[in-house]
Design a protein around this motif. Sequence first.
Motif, PDB file in Angstrom:
ATOM      1  N   GLY A 262      24.228  63.048  -4.192  1.00 45.77           N
ATOM      2  CA  GLY A 262      24.111  63.217  -5.374  1.00 45.77           C
ATOM      3  C   GLY A 262      23.778  61.539  -6.571  1.00 45.77           C
ATOM      4  N   SER A 263      24.897  61.839  -7.926  1.00 44.74           N
ATOM      5  CA  SER A 263      23.873  60.448  -8.818  1.00 44.74           C
ATOM      6  C   SER A 263      25.607  59.442  -8.715  1.00 44.74           C
ATOM      7  N   ALA A 264      25.419  58.248  -8.222  1.00 46.59           N
ATOM      8  CA  ALA A 264      26.688  57.420  -8.181  1.00 46.59           C
ATOM      9  C   ALA A 264      26.975  56.818  -9.136  1.00 46.59           C
ATOM     10  N   GLU A 265      26.058  57.273 -10.497  1.00 43.27           N
ATOM     11  CA  GLU A 265      26.075  56.609 -11.480  1.00 43.27           C
ATOM     12  C   GLU A 265      26.932  57.607 -11.881  1.00 43.27           C
ATOM     13  N   GLN A 266      26.952  58.837 -12.143  1.00 50.65           N
ATOM     14  CA  GLN A 266      27.105  60.137 -13.306  1.00 50.65           C
ATOM     15  C   GLN A 266      28.414  60.437 -12.448  1.00 50.65           C
ATOM     16  N   ILE A 267      28.651  60.045 -11.244  1.00 53.69           N
ATOM     17  CA  ILE A 267      30.183  60.208 -10.542  1.00 53.69           C
ATOM     18  C   ILE A 267      31.024  59.228 -10.536  1.00 53.69           C
ATOM     19  N   LYS A 268      30.080  57.935 -10.743  1.00 49.32           N
ATOM     20  CA  LYS A 268      31.685  56.744 -11.026  1.00 49.32           C
ATOM     21  C   LYS A 268      32.099  57.396 -12.786  1.00 49.32           C
ATOM     22  N   GLN A 269      31.061  58.085 -13.722  1.00 47.94           N
ATOM     23  CA  GLN A 269      31.163  58.089 -14.790  1.00 47.94           C
ATOM     24  C   GLN A 269      32.623  59.412 -15.431  1.00 47.94           C
ATOM     25  N   LEU A 270      31.983  60.611 -13.502  1.00 51.08           N
ATOM     26  CA  LEU A 270      33.853  61.030 -13.466  1.00 51.08           C
ATOM     27  C   LEU A 270      35.075  60.269 -13.637  1.00 51.08           C
ATOM     28  N   LEU A 271      34.759  59.417 -12.685  1.00 51.54           N
ATOM     29  CA  LEU A 271      35.810  59.251 -12.457  1.00 51.54           C
ATOM     30  C   LEU A 271      36.371  58.433 -13.509  1.00 51.54           C
ATOM     31  N   ILE A 272      35.392  57.633 -14.516  1.00 54.84           N
ATOM     32  CA  ILE A 272      36.156  56.689 -15.074  1.00 54.84           C
ATOM     33  C   ILE A 272      36.893  57.395 -16.201  1.00 54.84           C
TER      34      ILE A 272
ATOM     35  N   THR B 276      35.640  51.057  -8.510  1.00 48.02           N
ATOM     36  CA  THR B 276      36.267  51.783 -10.013  1.00 48.02           C
ATOM     37  C   THR B 276      37.335  51.762  -9.992  1.00 48.02           C
ATOM     38  N   SER B 277      38.838  52.084  -9.038  1.00 48.71           N
ATOM     39  CA  SER B 277      39.836  52.267  -9.630  1.00 48.71           C
ATOM     40  C   SER B 277      40.192  51.215  -9.590  1.00 48.71           C
ATOM     41  N   ALA B 278      39.984  49.831  -8.957  1.00 52.85           N
ATOM     42  CA  ALA B 278      40.249  48.568  -8.818  1.00 52.85           C
ATOM     43  C   ALA B 278      39.929  47.891 -10.072  1.00 52.85           C
ATOM     44  N   SER B 279      38.483  48.176 -10.641  1.00 52.75           N
ATOM     45  CA  SER B 279      38.117  47.376 -11.675  1.00 52.75           C
ATOM     46  C   SER B 279      39.000  48.182 -12.754  1.00 52.75           C
ATOM     47  N   LEU B 280      39.324  49.408 -12.639  1.00 55.97           N
ATOM     48  CA  LEU B 280      40.081  49.972 -14.320  1.00 55.97           C
ATOM     49  C   LEU B 280      41.780  49.736 -13.940  1.00 55.97           C
ATOM     50  N   GLN B 281      42.348  49.198 -13.014  1.00 53.08           N
ATOM     51  CA  GLN B 281      43.533  48.986 -12.856  1.00 53.08           C
ATOM     52  C   GLN B 281      43.426  47.379 -13.383  1.00 53.08           C
ATOM     53  N   GLN B 282      42.285  46.690 -13.347  1.00 49.73           N
ATOM     54  CA  GLN B 282      42.474  45.105 -13.940  1.00 49.73           C
ATOM     55  C   GLN B 282      41.936  45.534 -15.737  1.00 49.73           C
ATOM     56  N   ALA B 283      41.867  46.127 -16.094  1.00 51.07           N
ATOM     57  CA  ALA B 283      41.485  46.101 -17.212  1.00 51.07           C
ATOM     58  C   ALA B 283      41.920  46.382 -17.635  1.00 51.07           C
ATOM     59  N   PHE B 284      42.778  47.563 -17.808  1.00 51.85           N
ATOM     60  CA  PHE B 284      44.069  48.473 -18.251  1.00 51.85           C
ATOM     61  C   PHE B 284      45.024  47.562 -17.448  1.00 51.85           C
ATOM     62  N   GLN B 285      45.561  47.003 -16.715  1.00 53.42           N
ATOM     63  CA  GLN B 285      47.012  46.213 -16.570  1.00 53.42           C
ATOM     64  C   GLN B 285      47.446  47.855 -16.081  1.00 53.42           C
ATOM     65  N   ARG B 286      47.001  48.403 -15.448  1.00 56.51           N
ATOM     66  CA  ARG B 286      47.841  49.972 -15.163  1.00 56.51           C
ATOM     67  C   ARG B 286      47.897  49.726 -13.662  1.00 56.51           C
ATOM     68  N   GLU B 287      48.489  50.356 -12.371  1.00 63.89           N
ATOM     69  CA  GLU B 287      48.862  51.087 -11.691  1.00 63.89           C
ATOM     70  C   GLU B 287      47.995  51.719 -11.380  1.00 63.89           C
ATOM     71  N   LEU B 288      46.978  51.723 -10.480  1.00 58.42           N
ATOM     72  CA  LEU B 288      46.109  53.038 -10.076  1.00 58.42           C
ATOM     73  C   LEU B 288      46.683  53.078  -8.344  1.00 58.42           C
ATOM     74  N   ARG B 289      46.967  54.066  -7.933  1.00 59.11           N
ATOM     75  CA  ARG B 289      47.546  54.130  -6.184  1.00 59.11           C
ATOM     76  C   ARG B 289      45.867  54.836  -5.560  1.00 59.11           C
ATOM     77  N   PHE B 290      45.011  53.913  -4.646  1.00 60.41           N
ATOM     78  CA  PHE B 290      44.230  54.587  -3.935  1.00 60.41           C
ATOM     79  C   PHE B 290      44.752  55.843  -2.326  1.00 60.41           C
ATOM     80  N   GLU B 291      45.119  56.742  -2.580  1.00 64.42           N
ATOM     81  CA  GLU B 291      45.532  56.825  -1.427  1.00 64.42           C
ATOM     82  C   GLU B 291      44.396  58.088  -0.764  1.00 64.42           C
ATOM     83  N   PRO B 292      43.059  57.193   0.225  1.00 65.78           N
ATOM     84  CA  PRO B 292      42.354  58.274   1.180  1.00 65.78           C
ATOM     85  C   PRO B 292      42.557  58.579   2.066  1.00 65.78           C
ATOM     86  N   ASP B 293      42.161  60.213   2.261  1.00 67.02           N
ATOM     87  CA  ASP B 293      42.808  60.641   3.558  1.00 67.02           C
ATOM     88  C   ASP B 293      40.942  61.056   4.136  1.00 67.02           C
TER      89      ASP B 293
END
Length: 462
Positions: free
Chosen positions: A344-354, A317-334
């Motif tokens: 849960g609902s992957a669709e709703q969690i994606k909507q939350l993140l968006i 999701t972060s990669a798609s939005l980075q491409q769409a908005f041409q903004r740097e979105l750094r994903f740093e998972p631990d």
Amino acid sequence: MRLRIKITLLIAIALLLILLLFNIVTYYTIVRLTTNSQVQLLWNAAKPLMSQPQIYNRERWSDTDWLQPFLMPTGMIRIIDKNSTVHAELSTIDQLTQLPADFSSRSFSRTLNTADALIIYIQTPIINDKNETLGALQIARKLNTLEQYLGVLVNVLMLTTMGAVLFALASGMYFAKIILRPINELVFIMETNQRNGMFKKLDLAPSRHHDELGQLIYTFNSMIGQLEHNFNLQKQFLADASHELKTPLTIIESYADLLRRWGGSNEELRSEAIEAIHSEAARLRKLTHSLLTVANTESAYQMQWEPFNLHELVSSTSASLQQAFQRELRFEPDIAPEDAIMNGSAEQIKQLLIILLDNAIKYSQSAVLIKLQHDPRDAQIVVLQVEDHGIGIARAEIPRLFDRFYRVDQARSRSTGGSGLGLSIARNIVRLHKGTIAIESEPGAGTRVIVKLPLNAAPACR
């Protein structure tokens, strides 16, 4: 039948059954104890008779003078031979002579319950010193006094039972009234609320918090409070939605009116009107879509629960939005991808993140940081953070950010195309996944949104 009367009757019937059982047990216990003592008395009376030499001499049996001293009041003494023939009989009551004179080589005692009294008698064989059985000795007694005592006992037990039942009825009605008073008040409050459209609650005394009625009243008050809260939210939602819809509809109506009057001859006005109508129609479409999204995220029953990889979802999701908005979105998972399997609902969690990333992109210019890690206190909870270094939000505004249609800056929100529903939708999604969401922000320093989600949440039961 009213509940008060049912409770009173049940108490009275239960008490009556208990008393009847107690009376029966008491009656037969007294009868048994008394008859046993009288039987023992007859056995004791037989001992001196069996020690008399005349009883072992058949010729002396017909002479009953020696038996006279051993005859008890309301009693009988009888000697029979092995052929059940009566050879000696003394009795103070003729009724006792009707007892059966059947010989038996064994000792026994019996109780006869006649119409007017209890009769007890014993029989024991007469055996001489040569171990010859000569006959049998019978001693009987009619218990007239016992019958009178039993009659008095029955009357006393009946009177006390009736008195106890009447007392139970009176006390049952009184105590049932006291016990059911909160229920009657609850019914009255419910009828009043239904009739007048109110949300009145019932006062609960501190002493009633832990009993069943107290819990019922507490639950009712909580339900009324929730209904009132939801009703107020619905009213506010309708008012806010009407206000939001009114503005674009008014603009569309105004430009349509201009087109109808002057648009045919003025090309510039026509272009302006068409552009305004198109813009407001698009805004209306987005607004109605947001309203439908709010409605869909209000209930857990509409969710499709399934396991999914939260790590991969955030990354894609972060990669798609980075491409769409041409903004740097750094994903740093631990957290490793295999440790981020969530139910849960992957669709709703994606909507939350968006929603969270869209807000961060709109109100900041630098890179947006996305973190994903385990909660230090519970490995079954993941923490998702979206952090920007934008304009920030005043601390006083943070508690209202999740209200529907609320905007920190109305002009700024309209310029970015916001409807004020995004964070409300985000809160609903987090709530349905049994998680929490919080916002930390300082003006000019940026904003951090912290979402905690359990990995093994279960769907709500219908």
